[in-house]
Design a protein around this motif. Structure first.
Motif, PDB file in Angstrom:
ATOM      1  N   CYS A  48      40.469  64.402 129.698  1.00  0.00           N
ATOM      2  CA  CYS A  48      40.816  63.048 130.131  1.00  0.00           C
ATOM      3  C   CYS A  48      42.280  62.741 129.807  1.00  0.00           C
ATOM      4  O   CYS A  48      43.009  62.212 130.645  1.00  0.00           O
ATOM      5  CB  CYS A  48      39.892  62.028 129.467  1.00  0.00           C
ATOM      6  SG  CYS A  48      40.211  60.314 129.967  1.00  0.00           S
ATOM      7  N   GLU A  49      42.707  63.090 128.618  1.00  0.00           N
ATOM      8  CA  GLU A  49      44.103  62.841 128.234  1.00  0.00           C
ATOM      9  C   GLU A  49      45.067  63.652 129.084  1.00  0.00           C
ATOM     10  O   GLU A  49      46.131  63.167 129.459  1.00  0.00           O
ATOM     11  CB  GLU A  49      44.320  63.144 126.746  1.00  0.00           C
ATOM     12  CG  GLU A  49      43.744  62.102 125.817  1.00  0.00           C
ATOM     13  CD  GLU A  49      44.336  60.701 125.998  1.00  0.00           C
ATOM     14  OE1 GLU A  49      45.506  60.566 126.429  1.00  0.00           O
ATOM     15  OE2 GLU A  49      43.617  59.736 125.726  1.00  0.00           O
ATOM     16  N   ARG A  52      45.191  61.893 132.406  1.00  0.00           N
ATOM     17  CA  ARG A  52      45.953  60.652 132.274  1.00  0.00           C
ATOM     18  C   ARG A  52      47.449  60.942 132.208  1.00  0.00           C
ATOM     19  O   ARG A  52      48.256  60.260 132.845  1.00  0.00           O
ATOM     20  CB  ARG A  52      45.508  59.878 131.035  1.00  0.00           C
ATOM     21  CG  ARG A  52      46.122  58.493 130.923  1.00  0.00           C
ATOM     22  CD  ARG A  52      45.482  57.722 129.754  1.00  0.00           C
ATOM     23  NE  ARG A  52      45.871  56.334 129.766  1.00  0.00           N
ATOM     24  CZ  ARG A  52      46.983  55.865 129.205  1.00  0.00           C
ATOM     25  NH1 ARG A  52      47.822  56.681 128.593  1.00  0.00           N
ATOM     26  NH2 ARG A  52      47.273  54.578 129.262  1.00  0.00           N
ATOM     27  N   PRO A 110      39.273  61.147 139.055  1.00  0.00           N
ATOM     28  CA  PRO A 110      39.576  60.893 137.641  1.00  0.00           C
ATOM     29  C   PRO A 110      38.343  60.986 136.759  1.00  0.00           C
ATOM     30  O   PRO A 110      37.219  60.833 137.230  1.00  0.00           O
ATOM     31  CB  PRO A 110      40.093  59.453 137.670  1.00  0.00           C
ATOM     32  CG  PRO A 110      39.341  58.827 138.790  1.00  0.00           C
ATOM     33  CD  PRO A 110      39.230  59.910 139.834  1.00  0.00           C
ATOM     34  N   LEU A 114      38.900  56.615 133.377  1.00  0.00           N
ATOM     35  CA  LEU A 114      40.014  56.141 134.205  1.00  0.00           C
ATOM     36  C   LEU A 114      39.580  55.719 135.603  1.00  0.00           C
ATOM     37  O   LEU A 114      40.411  55.282 136.404  1.00  0.00           O
ATOM     38  CB  LEU A 114      41.076  57.231 134.319  1.00  0.00           C
ATOM     39  CG  LEU A 114      41.662  57.751 133.013  1.00  0.00           C
ATOM     40  CD1 LEU A 114      42.614  58.897 133.277  1.00  0.00           C
ATOM     41  CD2 LEU A 114      42.364  56.646 132.260  1.00  0.00           C
ATOM     42  N   TYR A 118      41.823  53.836 138.606  1.00  0.00           N
ATOM     43  CA  TYR A 118      42.176  54.717 139.718  1.00  0.00           C
ATOM     44  C   TYR A 118      41.667  54.145 141.033  1.00  0.00           C
ATOM     45  O   TYR A 118      42.334  54.256 142.060  1.00  0.00           O
ATOM     46  CB  TYR A 118      41.597  56.106 139.469  1.00  0.00           C
ATOM     47  CG  TYR A 118      42.029  57.155 140.457  1.00  0.00           C
ATOM     48  CD1 TYR A 118      43.253  57.798 140.326  1.00  0.00           C
ATOM     49  CD2 TYR A 118      41.211  57.522 141.517  1.00  0.00           C
ATOM     50  CE1 TYR A 118      43.657  58.778 141.214  1.00  0.00           C
ATOM     51  CE2 TYR A 118      41.603  58.499 142.414  1.00  0.00           C
ATOM     52  CZ  TYR A 118      42.819  59.120 142.265  1.00  0.00           C
ATOM     53  OH  TYR A 118      43.206  60.084 143.151  1.00  0.00           O
ATOM     54  N   LEU A 167      46.963  51.236 132.145  1.00  0.00           N
ATOM     55  CA  LEU A 167      45.895  52.174 132.492  1.00  0.00           C
ATOM     56  C   LEU A 167      45.006  52.403 131.281  1.00  0.00           C
ATOM     57  O   LEU A 167      45.487  52.517 130.162  1.00  0.00           O
ATOM     58  CB  LEU A 167      46.469  53.524 132.968  1.00  0.00           C
ATOM     59  CG  LEU A 167      47.142  53.535 134.335  1.00  0.00           C
ATOM     60  CD1 LEU A 167      47.656  54.930 134.633  1.00  0.00           C
ATOM     61  CD2 LEU A 167      46.218  53.063 135.420  1.00  0.00           C
ATOM     62  N   CYS A 170      41.792  57.058 127.272  1.00  0.00           N
ATOM     63  CA  CYS A 170      40.620  57.919 127.181  1.00  0.00           C
ATOM     64  C   CYS A 170      39.962  57.694 125.817  1.00  0.00           C
ATOM     65  O   CYS A 170      40.637  57.525 124.820  1.00  0.00           O
ATOM     66  CB  CYS A 170      41.010  59.379 127.347  1.00  0.00           C
ATOM     67  SG  CYS A 170      41.757  59.729 128.956  1.00  0.00           S
TER      68      CYS A 170
END
Length: 171
Positions: A48-49, A52, A110, A114, A118, A167, A170
């Motif tokens: 996830c990071e 992102r 995503p 996120l 998104y 945003l 995560c």
């Protein structure tokens, strides 16, 4: 005339086994593609990071290009025409925004953390880039503008998108 022999049962059993193996392989690949490849539906914090970070690497410059486009179109909203230099700057900013949007659009879906941001970001950025492109083309060719106040319309779309720092993180 040749004699036709019956195929032994072991050949049929082997064919059935190969067919079963092929079906299971396709099912395993499909399962991996839809359920495992992106970290089990977004549960993988490192994936996830990474996603992102990749998104922000494109989204930050996209927002910069969008802000420049809005600024360049303010004279048009006031009924003024743009100089050749301003038209070139507008076209360059539109091309930059289009390239950044295309990079975002090419990213696979995503992670769950996120997804909400998104789902707002992508279609709004798409509409922004499309309207900016139509406007730049109309100004360059002397055609009719898609809207009487393109800068204001684009500002509204810009305001709908989350700022990069907004945003979701995560978890």
């Amino acid at each position: 005339m040749g004699r036709h022999r019956a195929t032994p049962r072991s050949v049929y059993a082997r064919r059935r086994l190969l067919a079963l193996v092929a079906v299971l392989a396709v099912a395993a690949v499909a399962g991996w593609y839809f359920f495992v490849r992106d970290g089990g539906g977004g549960g993988n914090a490192a994936a996830c990071e990474d996603y992102r970070a990749a998104l922000l690497a494109e989204y930050g410059p996209l927002r910069d290009a969008q802000a420049e486009i809005v600024s360049l179109l303010q004279p048009v909203d006031e009924g003024q025409s743009l100089s050749d230099r301003q038209l070139q700057d507008l076209q360059a900013a539109v091309e930059e925004a289009q390239a950044r949007y295309d990079a975002i659009n090419e990213m696979r879906g995503p992670p769950a953390a996120l997804a909400a941001d998104y789902q707002v970001l992508r279609p709004t950025a798409n509409e922004f880039v499309a309207l900016a492109g139509r406007t730049a083309t109309a100004l360059a060719e002397g055609g009719e503008l898609p809207t009487s106040t393109p800068g204001a319309q684009l500002q509204n779309l810009f305001d709908l998108e989350p700022a990069p720092e907004e945003l979701a993180a995560c978890s």
